[in-house]
Design an enzyme around this catalytic site. Sequence first.
Site, short mmCIF file in Angstrom:
data_model
loop_
_atom_site.label_atom_id
_atom_site.label_comp_id
_atom_site.label_asym_id
_atom_site.label_seq_id
_atom_site.Cartn_x
_atom_site.Cartn_y
_atom_site.Cartn_z
N GLU A 131 22.70 83.85 -2.43
CA GLU A 131 23.95 84.25 -3.08
C GLU A 131 24.44 85.59 -2.56
O GLU A 131 25.65 85.79 -2.35
CB GLU A 131 23.77 84.30 -4.60
CG GLU A 131 23.38 82.96 -5.23
CD GLU A 131 24.34 81.85 -4.87
OE1 GLU A 131 25.52 82.13 -4.57
OE2 GLU A 131 23.92 80.68 -4.87
N GLU A 195 27.53 77.24 3.90
CA GLU A 195 26.24 77.09 3.22
C GLU A 195 25.09 77.25 4.20
O GLU A 195 24.09 77.90 3.89
CB GLU A 195 26.17 75.72 2.53
CG GLU A 195 27.12 75.58 1.36
CD GLU A 195 26.93 76.68 0.32
OE1 GLU A 195 25.76 76.99 -0.02
OE2 GLU A 195 27.94 77.21 -0.15
#
Length: 290
Positions: A131, A195
């Site tokens: 994150e 991602e």
Amino acid sequence: MNMLKTTMLLAALTALFMALGYTLGGSSGAVLSLLVAAGMNLFTYWNADKIVLKMHNAREVDAQSEPSFHGLVANLARRANMPMPKVYLIDSPHPNAFATGRNPENAAVAATTGLMAMLSRDEVEGVMAHELAHVKNRDTLIMTMVATIAGALSMLANFGMFFRSERNGMATILAVLIAPFAAMIVQLAISRTREYGADRTGAEMSGKPLALASALAKISRGAAAIPNPVAERNPSAAQLYIVPTHVSEMFSTHPATENRIAELEALAEQMGAASGAEPRRSALDPLGRQ
């Protein structure tokens, strides 16, 4: 490049607002929609993170209330030479995490209590490093704005269904088509390479690619088994999470989890981590087995 993508995204969403406004109210409806869209774009730029956190009923924690979790994030931020983000917990059994904020200086990371209970400390560290990587790579602005604006656009389309008439059948057709179109914009705007990039950057940040791989496997199984009411109400929010909930394949913006795990295992070999100990498992895996 991210700023260009954000500008193109906002222009596309504004055009959709104007098209819907025109079908509902003609030229005056289009002008009103333009004004509303401009105001929403400006408001969302400054407040999208607050909207997303409120949507999840996230509560901010600090070194006093959650010393272990907060300290873990602080250590990762120092290691990556990043500003310390705000840290939030979400009281939900659904295991997941996300990052939000328009830039690294105004960022926040959040995890659910379900994720904290499911994963070992090494795995939690891998997830939060992922994150923080989104923050460092400046992905969070476009991710958060897509989630809020596309969700609002879909709700506006549904609202427009109440104003359909025999004379204005195009509004009905547009309202039916606009939600999947918004989803398509989400897929185009949120490249799946983001991602992979966050996985790699996060794994390098934590130095534990296999821990992140292990966490992804557990979260994927848990996310499929445990409902996420927020994503069910607003499917476009699913793209925020480290592993998306499968509310609809239409909103799938992430690579397959098994492909991400394979990339991390390859990275572990490159980093010389393959010969190390496998990340220890948490006491309880996502399926409840000891």
